[in-house]
Design an enzyme around this catalytic site. Sequence first.
Site, mmCIF file in Angstrom:
data_model
loop_
_atom_site.group_PDB
_atom_site.id
_atom_site.type_symbol
_atom_site.label_atom_id
_atom_site.label_comp_id
_atom_site.label_asym_id
_atom_site.label_seq_id
_atom_site.Cartn_x
_atom_site.Cartn_y
_atom_site.Cartn_z
ATOM 1 N N LYS A 55 0.513 21.773 4.101
ATOM 2 C CA LYS A 55 0.602 21.163 5.205
ATOM 3 C C LYS A 55 1.006 19.756 5.245
ATOM 4 C CE LYS A 55 0.383 19.626 9.367
ATOM 5 N NZ LYS A 55 0.770 20.417 10.838
ATOM 6 N N CYS A 106 1.861 13.206 13.540
ATOM 7 C CA CYS A 106 1.835 14.000 12.362
ATOM 8 C C CYS A 106 2.826 13.328 11.177
ATOM 9 C CB CYS A 106 2.085 15.400 12.514
ATOM 10 S SG CYS A 106 1.523 16.077 14.044
HETATM 11 N N1 SAJ Z 1 13.366 12.688 13.928
HETATM 12 C C1 SAJ Z 1 14.272 11.804 13.377
HETATM 13 N N2 SAJ Z 1 15.491 12.480 12.847
HETATM 14 C C2 SAJ Z 1 15.611 13.740 12.905
HETATM 15 C C3 SAJ Z 1 14.269 14.498 13.154
HETATM 16 C C4 SAJ Z 1 13.221 14.000 13.653
HETATM 17 O O1 SAJ Z 1 14.552 10.563 13.430
HETATM 18 O O2 SAJ Z 1 16.451 14.250 12.201
HETATM 19 C C5 SAJ Z 1 12.028 11.952 14.411
HETATM 20 C C6 SAJ Z 1 11.769 12.369 15.687
HETATM 21 O O3 SAJ Z 1 12.699 11.526 16.702
HETATM 22 C C7 SAJ Z 1 10.174 12.040 15.940
HETATM 23 C C8 SAJ Z 1 9.612 12.427 14.766
HETATM 24 O O4 SAJ Z 1 10.973 12.273 13.697
HETATM 25 O O5 SAJ Z 1 10.131 10.731 16.160
HETATM 26 C C9 SAJ Z 1 8.924 13.589 14.333
HETATM 27 O O6 SAJ Z 1 9.497 14.504 15.264
HETATM 28 P P1 SAJ Z 1 9.666 16.106 14.664
HETATM 29 O O7 SAJ Z 1 10.482 17.079 15.814
HETATM 30 O O8 SAJ Z 1 10.525 16.256 13.225
HETATM 31 O O9 SAJ Z 1 8.102 16.491 14.504
HETATM 32 P P2 SAJ Z 1 7.007 16.837 15.279
HETATM 33 O O10 SAJ Z 1 6.318 15.414 14.825
HETATM 34 O O11 SAJ Z 1 7.235 16.854 16.694
HETATM 35 O O12 SAJ Z 1 6.277 17.866 14.575
HETATM 36 C C10 SAJ Z 1 6.085 18.111 13.169
HETATM 37 C C11 SAJ Z 1 6.436 19.394 12.845
HETATM 38 N N3 SAJ Z 1 6.643 19.404 11.188
HETATM 39 C C12 SAJ Z 1 7.583 19.835 10.756
HETATM 40 O O13 SAJ Z 1 8.697 20.164 11.190
HETATM 41 C C13 SAJ Z 1 7.677 19.934 9.295
HETATM 42 C C14 SAJ Z 1 5.623 20.537 13.366
HETATM 43 O O14 SAJ Z 1 6.220 22.027 12.689
HETATM 44 C C15 SAJ Z 1 4.057 20.271 12.656
HETATM 45 O O15 SAJ Z 1 3.139 21.358 13.401
HETATM 46 C C16 SAJ Z 1 3.871 18.861 13.386
HETATM 47 O O16 SAJ Z 1 4.635 17.959 12.942
HETATM 48 C C17 SAJ Z 1 2.264 18.816 13.209
HETATM 49 O O17 SAJ Z 1 1.477 18.938 13.848
HETATM 50 O O18 SAJ Z 1 2.069 18.371 12.011
#
Ligand code: SAJ
Length: 425
Positions: free
Chosen positions: A216, A270
Amino acid sequence: MDFSKICVVGLGYIGLPTAAVIASRKCNVVGLDVTQKVVDTINKGEIHIIEPDLDMIVRAVVKEGYLRATLKAEPADAFLVAVPTPFKADEGKSRVPDLKYIESAAKAIAPVLAKGNLVILESTSPVGATEQMAAWLAEARPDLTFPQSHGEQSDIRIAHCPERVLPGHVIRELVANDRVIGGMTTACSTAACKLYEMFVEGECVVTNARTAEMAKLTENSFRDVNIAFANELSLICDKLDIDVWELIALANRHPRVNILKPGPGVGGHCIAVDPWFIVSETPEQARLIRTAREVNDGKPQWVIDKVKAAVGDFLLKNPGNTAKDVTVALFGLAFKPDIDDLRESPSLAIAEKLQQQLVGPLLLVEPNIQELPECLENGALVSAEEGITQADICVVLVGHKQFRGLDFSARPEGFVIDVVASGRA
Ligand code: SAJ
């Protein structure tokens, strides 16, 4: 092993949807929480968190009697622990995970545990947390046997099965995603697989508890490191006068390159947190993971500096004005596109700092909320059109779908700072 009653400990962003989905399979679920208001809300068939479709499911399962919430632990066949794992408040910048909520959960369920029960830890945890939880349970119940001392023959089965759902898509991903099942013994894994097979359509992949914990943390660190690469590129390109979005689009045409998107920083509960669980345990080895965190955490300040430089530039080009006359509009406050969740949002942090540091009016455009949070009491929530027509400087922080067609062309060059290339998304 049959599960006719399941107790979910912690009715938050993971616990409540999980409890509701299991209950929707016509299994009796009791949700244990420490907050009276949460318990009352759920027992009325309502919800206290924001997640698409969750309200509908909770309403139905509470009405049908498959889900109810309580403040007091009761006997069940399986216990699923989904409580937060924050950082210790007193450790300053070292960001050491705090297992106090897992400890209280263990102490709450220990008195009602019975031979044959399964206890699953779902909370994102540092490596070793499941063994620690098992130790707390064993300490409280010397009359029962546990996997750490009795292996396959233990009375109580214990496993770590991390949640991996994406906020905004929780209901779909809870069912569709593969699950990592990390039992403390094979018997523990077998029991945990049985439980998840009640509602998971993805594959249940078995490993041990420590590897499941690390899996994780690895997933979220992988994403953090890759976003940090994109964010670092955006800083480099800014210095070299190269359009980072064009650059990434070009590089991504290579069959083995897939660069993520730069942004205002990394938010949510996360990805900006979990990598520290690795760094705090293995600081000497986790150098790249730490640096990625620092790169992403540094991005909001970079955006703030850009806005302040644009204000300075505006005053140079408009000599009759003072700083008080310069209106700045920020487009987007949520932590990622198309959600209304402002918690741990880099855009919100940018807005707060700019509110303190700019002297002119600050307009805030966030189509997903009805009112501003308290910390932005001096800002004004306006529509996108008002933002565009009234502001001297427009800053796009989140790629919400509502911002895609916006026309900023009336603003002179340099007075639109589009951190997420919303026009091209
Ligand atoms: N972000 C960027 N650039 C990108 C992608 C995301 O700047 O190309 C930023 C987003 O704007 C946001 C942050 O990253 O601020 C996180 O967003 P996210 O959509 O990547 O992830 P979370 O935090 O909503 O959810 C993550 C997920 N983990 C992965 O994709 C590896 C989800 O599957 C997990 O269950 C969750 O964390 C968790 O609970 O740990």
